[in-house]
Every structure is written in C-alpha cells, then in structure tokens.
Design a protein around this motif. Structure first.
Motif, PDB file in Angstrom:
ATOM      1  N   CYS A   1       0.831  -1.208   0.000  1.00 17.23           N
ATOM      2  CA  CYS A   1       0.000   0.000   0.000  1.00 17.23           C
ATOM      3  C   CYS A   1       0.864   1.257   0.000  1.00 17.23           C
ATOM      4  CB  CYS A   1      -0.923  -0.003   1.222  1.00 17.23           C
ATOM      5  SG  CYS A   1      -1.934   1.479   1.400  1.00 17.23           S
ATOM      6  N   CYS A   2       1.868   1.299   0.878  1.00 22.54           N
ATOM      7  CA  CYS A   2       2.753   2.470   0.956  1.00 22.54           C
ATOM      8  C   CYS A   2       3.431   2.738  -0.378  1.00 22.54           C
ATOM      9  CB  CYS A   2       3.829   2.240   2.019  1.00 22.54           C
ATOM     10  SG  CYS A   2       3.229   2.244   3.708  1.00 22.54           S
ATOM     11  N   ASN A   3       3.982   1.671  -0.957  1.00 23.49           N
ATOM     12  CA  ASN A   3       4.695   1.837  -2.215  1.00 23.49           C
ATOM     13  C   ASN A   3       3.734   2.189  -3.345  1.00 23.49           C
ATOM     14  OD1 ASN A   3       7.425   1.812  -2.986  1.00 23.49           O
ATOM     15  ND2 ASN A   3       7.186  -0.097  -4.120  1.00 23.49           N
ATOM     16  N   GLY A   4       2.572   1.523  -3.355  1.00 22.32           N
ATOM     17  CA  GLY A   4       1.575   1.790  -4.398  1.00 22.32           C
ATOM     18  C   GLY A   4       1.083   3.214  -4.370  1.00 22.32           C
ATOM     19  N   ASP A   5       0.792   3.724  -3.184  1.00 26.19           N
ATOM     20  CA  ASP A   5       0.299   5.098  -3.057  1.00 26.19           C
ATOM     21  C   ASP A   5       1.355   6.108  -3.510  1.00 26.19           C
ATOM     22  OD1 ASP A   5      -1.338   7.321  -2.192  1.00 26.19           O
ATOM     23  OD2 ASP A   5      -0.030   7.434  -0.443  1.00 26.19           O
ATOM     24  N   THR A   6       2.611   5.866  -3.101  1.00 21.74           N
ATOM     25  CA  THR A   6       3.684   6.802  -3.464  1.00 21.74           C
ATOM     26  C   THR A   6       3.959   6.787  -4.963  1.00 21.74           C
ATOM     27  OG1 THR A   6       4.698   6.448  -1.296  1.00 21.74           O
ATOM     28  CG2 THR A   6       6.047   7.516  -2.985  1.00 21.74           C
ATOM     29  N   TRP A   7       4.105   5.597  -5.542  1.00 24.34           N
ATOM     30  CA  TRP A   7       4.342   5.509  -6.987  1.00 24.34           C
ATOM     31  C   TRP A   7       3.196   6.144  -7.765  1.00 24.34           C
ATOM     32  CZ3 TRP A   7       7.097   0.926  -9.681  1.00 24.34           C
ATOM     33  CH2 TRP A   7       8.275   0.604  -9.004  1.00 24.34           C
ATOM     34  N   SER A   8       1.973   5.854  -7.337  1.00 30.35           N
ATOM     35  CA  SER A   8       0.799   6.392  -8.019  1.00 30.35           C
ATOM     36  C   SER A   8       0.785   7.917  -7.989  1.00 30.35           C
ATOM     37  CB  SER A   8      -0.468   5.843  -7.360  1.00 30.35           C
ATOM     38  OG  SER A   8      -1.622   6.387  -7.954  1.00 30.35           O
TER      39      SER A   8
ATOM     40  N   ALA B   1       0.919   2.305 -12.020  1.00 31.54           N
ATOM     41  CA  ALA B   1       2.123   2.483 -11.200  1.00 31.54           C
ATOM     42  C   ALA B   1       1.927   1.877  -9.815  1.00 31.54           C
ATOM     43  CB  ALA B   1       2.459   3.966 -11.080  1.00 31.54           C
ATOM     44  N   ALA B   2       0.713   2.020  -9.257  1.00 31.87           N
ATOM     45  CA  ALA B   2       0.412   1.460  -7.933  1.00 31.87           C
ATOM     46  C   ALA B   2       0.526  -0.063  -7.945  1.00 31.87           C
ATOM     47  CB  ALA B   2      -0.986   1.884  -7.501  1.00 31.87           C
ATOM     48  N   ALA B   3      -0.011  -0.681  -8.999  1.00 29.44           N
ATOM     49  CA  ALA B   3       0.074  -2.138  -9.130  1.00 29.44           C
ATOM     50  C   ALA B   3       1.528  -2.582  -9.285  1.00 29.44           C
ATOM     51  CB  ALA B   3      -0.761  -2.612 -10.313  1.00 29.44           C
ATOM     52  N   ALA B   4       2.284  -1.863 -10.107  1.00 31.56           N
ATOM     53  CA  ALA B   4       3.699  -2.198 -10.316  1.00 31.56           C
ATOM     54  C   ALA B   4       4.487  -2.060  -9.014  1.00 31.56           C
ATOM     55  CB  ALA B   4       4.294  -1.289 -11.389  1.00 31.56           C
ATOM     56  N   ALA B   5       4.166  -1.034  -8.237  1.00 31.97           N
ATOM     57  CA  ALA B   5       4.851  -0.812  -6.962  1.00 31.97           C
ATOM     58  C   ALA B   5       4.575  -1.949  -5.986  1.00 31.97           C
ATOM     59  CB  ALA B   5       4.400   0.513  -6.362  1.00 31.97           C
ATOM     60  N   GLY B   6       3.339  -2.431  -5.970  1.00 31.27           N
ATOM     61  CA  GLY B   6       3.014  -3.564  -5.118  1.00 31.27           C
ATOM     62  C   GLY B   6       3.776  -4.811  -5.524  1.00 31.27           C
ATOM     63  N   SER B   7       3.908  -5.013  -6.826  1.00 34.15           N
ATOM     64  CA  SER B   7       4.623  -6.206  -7.313  1.00 34.15           C
ATOM     65  C   SER B   7       6.089  -6.175  -6.891  1.00 34.15           C
ATOM     66  CB  SER B   7       4.512  -6.311  -8.842  1.00 34.15           C
ATOM     67  OG  SER B   7       5.280  -5.320  -9.492  1.00 34.15           O
ATOM     68  N   VAL B   8       6.684  -4.991  -6.828  1.00 38.40           N
ATOM     69  CA  VAL B   8       8.077  -4.861  -6.389  1.00 38.40           C
ATOM     70  C   VAL B   8       8.234  -5.352  -4.947  1.00 38.40           C
ATOM     71  CG1 VAL B   8       9.881  -3.174  -5.791  1.00 38.40           C
ATOM     72  CG2 VAL B   8       8.700  -3.014  -7.981  1.00 38.40           C
ATOM     73  N   ILE B   9       7.262  -5.002  -4.112  1.00 41.58           N
ATOM     74  CA  ILE B   9       7.282  -5.463  -2.715  1.00 41.58           C
ATOM     75  C   ILE B   9       7.149  -6.985  -2.666  1.00 41.58           C
ATOM     76  CG2 ILE B   9       6.098  -5.372  -0.487  1.00 41.58           C
ATOM     77  CD1 ILE B   9       7.592  -2.792  -1.245  1.00 41.58           C
ATOM     78  N   GLY B  10       6.221  -7.535  -3.445  1.00 37.38           N
ATOM     79  CA  GLY B  10       6.017  -8.978  -3.474  1.00 37.38           C
ATOM     80  C   GLY B  10       7.238  -9.727  -3.961  1.00 37.38           C
ATOM     81  N   ILE B  11       7.859  -9.233  -5.031  1.00 34.92           N
ATOM     82  CA  ILE B  11       9.058  -9.872  -5.584  1.00 34.92           C
ATOM     83  C   ILE B  11      10.199  -9.826  -4.574  1.00 34.92           C
ATOM     84  CG2 ILE B  11      10.852  -9.645  -7.353  1.00 34.92           C
ATOM     85  CD1 ILE B  11       8.589  -8.647  -9.255  1.00 34.92           C
ATOM     86  N   SER B  12      10.371  -8.707  -3.894  1.00 31.34           N
ATOM     87  CA  SER B  12      11.427  -8.575  -2.887  1.00 31.34           C
ATOM     88  C   SER B  12      11.248  -9.605  -1.777  1.00 31.34           C
ATOM     89  CB  SER B  12      11.410  -7.162  -2.280  1.00 31.34           C
ATOM     90  OG  SER B  12      11.594  -6.180  -3.270  1.00 31.34           O
ATOM     91  N   PHE B  13      10.014  -9.735  -1.303  1.00 31.93           N
ATOM     92  CA  PHE B  13       9.711 -10.682  -0.229  1.00 31.93           C
ATOM     93  C   PHE B  13       9.989 -12.117  -0.668  1.00 31.93           C
ATOM     94  CE2 PHE B  13       6.832 -13.613   1.913  1.00 31.93           C
ATOM     95  CZ  PHE B  13       6.982 -13.277   3.239  1.00 31.93           C
TER      96      PHE B  13
ATOM     97  N   GLY C   1      -1.288   6.331 -13.087  1.00 34.35           N
ATOM     98  CA  GLY C   1      -1.120   6.262 -11.633  1.00 34.35           C
ATOM     99  C   GLY C   1      -1.553   4.920 -11.064  1.00 34.35           C
ATOM    100  N   LEU C   2      -2.675   4.397 -11.554  1.00 35.34           N
ATOM    101  CA  LEU C   2      -3.175   3.105 -11.074  1.00 35.34           C
ATOM    102  C   LEU C   2      -2.251   1.964 -11.494  1.00 35.34           C
ATOM    103  CD1 LEU C   2      -7.008   3.574 -11.708  1.00 35.34           C
ATOM    104  CD2 LEU C   2      -5.795   3.671  -9.516  1.00 35.34           C
TER     105      LEU C   2
END
Length: 302
Positions: A151-158, A193-205, A190-191
């Motif tokens: 959520c944090c990353n998605g909101d910021t990227w968006s 970007a939010a999805a892409a930002a979430g995927s970055v968090i998931g991939i990192s984990f 923006g939307l």
C-alpha cells in the motif's frame, strides 16, 4: 555415534555467527542508510532518527521485512525527486527533495513495526513461511506486513508518477476531470504504477524468502502467490487512499497563489472533500485497511 559432517558443522557455525551478529548488522545498516538519506535530503533530522529505529527493527526481526521496507524507501525516494519543478507548481503537499519528517516515517511504518515485533515474539526469532497450517496468527501478521508496504509503495508511486502524466486526472468518486494535484484524482498511469509498486514489494519478499526460509517444497512454491497478492494490494491501497482523499481530505484552488491547496481559506474555492483528515491521516487509514484486507486474504490463500 555419528559425527557431524563438515558441511553441516560449517552451516551451524555460520548460522550461529549470523544470529549473534544480527543486532550489530541491523544497527550498522540502518545507521548508514538513515545518515545517507538525511544527507540526500530524503529525510529530515527527525525523519532520519525515526527511520533509523524503524529500519534497525525490521532488519533485526527478519531480512524479508527489512528488504520490503528498503524496497519501499529507495524506490519511493527516487520517484519523489523526479520532476520536482513540475510537482512544486502542482502538489499542495510538495516538500523540497521530498524530505520526510518523523510523522511521515511513522505514518508509513508504524503499523508494520508493531506487526514485526509481534511476529518476532511469536516465531521466536525464526523466519517463517506463509502457512496457516503451521500458524494462523503468524501467517496473518506476515500478510499484514506485505499489504502494509504494498500500500505504501503503491500510493507513493501512483502519486509521484500520476502527477507527471499527461493524462487529465479524474475524481475517483465522480469521474469528473479535476486539476492535477487534487486529492482523490486518479489516472490510468497512476493506477498502473500502484500495481507495479506492489509487485516490487512482493518480488522482494519472495526472492529473499527463498534464500532465508526453510519450508516444504509445496509450501515454498506457494509463496510465489505473494507477488500477485502484493500487486493487488498496491492497487487496492491506492484506490482506498484516493477515496479517502476525495471525501475526507479538503482540496481547493487558491486564486491568489494560483495553485491547488489542501486547506480552506477566504481566497480558496473548494474542489472536493471536507477538512477532516490531512495527508498523513489518509495514508495511515488506507495503510491500516489494506493491511487488514491483505492479512485476511493470506489466511484464506495460504
């Protein structure tokens, strides 16, 4: 009695050394990052102080939590500095260098910090896989942390990429065109970007989890589902943030300053929202809701 093999003995000693050095490693990494962020003006003095404790805590509790926090921090800080001249004119919350203070740091990491402490206590310092059969509570808490940073990353990227888009933003509650910088205004860019930002968090984990956790092959393979879950959490978190921004956060246009502002005044014409929540409060509520939703989703999926 069988003697331990050289390889197993080496692993044991390396593991023991890592566990004993973990606090020092966490403090050292957190200090270096916080110091550098303050010098680069990504964090204010108070933000660097708060960020140091938050980063040290996350890294100490588990490398996966640390890497999610760092993925959010580094990518978001980079995007915040992008197109600053344009953002200065359009964004009512604009700060030079995107500098975050202690309030913003805790708004974006406070809930996750509570969750990782709970995970550490329940898991007794072990890195656990998402597996409800092993522990319902730990699985839900880990899912919450994933949702939090998605959520944090998605909101910021968006926000940071959406405002730079050539698209005309539309208010999420009415879909009417609004000025750039309006709280609750969304764009396709923006939307995405939010999805892409979430995927970055998931991939990192997931990637770090394959190296630091030990679980059965079927459970390990199932951890890949974190990536689409985090992607969706990034998008949903951004949408929740936009809905709150459009309804409970004031946006107006100041005829004197000739720009979007976030507070009412005699020279300000209201565009949307009421003056109940500020930007930090909107972020906090959207993070909390996304954390809860992702936590529940992980219980059902894992």
């Amino acid at each position: 009695m069988e003697s331990a093999s050289p390889s197993s003995s080496s692993y044991y000693y390396l593991s023991s050394f890592y566990q004993s050095a973990k606090p020092l490693l966490a403090v050292s990494i957190a200090f270096l990052i916080a110091f550098r962020a303050h010098r680069k003006k990504s964090l204010s003095a108070s933000g660097a102080f708060a960020g140091f404790f938050v980063m040290a805590l996350h890294i100490f509790v588990g490398s996966r939590f640390g890497v999610m926090l760092l993925a959010f921090f580094f990518t978001s800080s980079k995007l915040t500095k992008k197109g600053q001249d344009k953002k200065r004119k359009l964004d009512p919350e604009f700060k030079e260098g995107g500098q975050r203070n202690w309030v913003q740091v805790l708004a974006n990491s406070g809930i996750a910090s509570v969750l990782v402490v709970a995970i550490w206590a329940l898991a007794e310092g072990q890195d656990k896989c998402l597996d409800s059969k092993d522990s319902v509570l730990i699985t839900s808490l880990i899912g919450g942390v994933i949702g939090h940073y998605s959520c944090c990353n998605g909101d910021t990227w968006s926000s940071e990429l959406g405002i730079l888009s050539d698209e005309q933003p539309r208010l999420i509650t009415t879909f009417k065109p609004v000025k750039k910088g309006t709280n609750g205004g969304v764009t396709k860019a923006g939307l995405l970007a939010a999805a892409a930002a979430g995927s970055v968090i998931g991939i990192s984990f997931v990637l770090l989890g394959f190296m630091t956790t030990t679980c059965g092959s079927d459970i390990a393979l199932k951890q890949l589902l974190v990536i689409p879950i985090a992607t969706l959490a990034g998008l949903v978190g951004s949408v929740i943030d936009s809905l709150l921004g459009a309804t409970l956060q004031f946006t107006g246009f100041c005829s004197v300053r000739n720009k979007i502002v976030g507070k009412p005044g005699p020279t300000v014409k209201r565009i949307s929202g009421v003056n109940i929540l500020d930007n930090n409060a909107v972020n906090l509520v959207s993070i909390l809701l996304t954390t809860i939703l992702t936590s529940i989703a992980c219980l059902y999926i894992f």
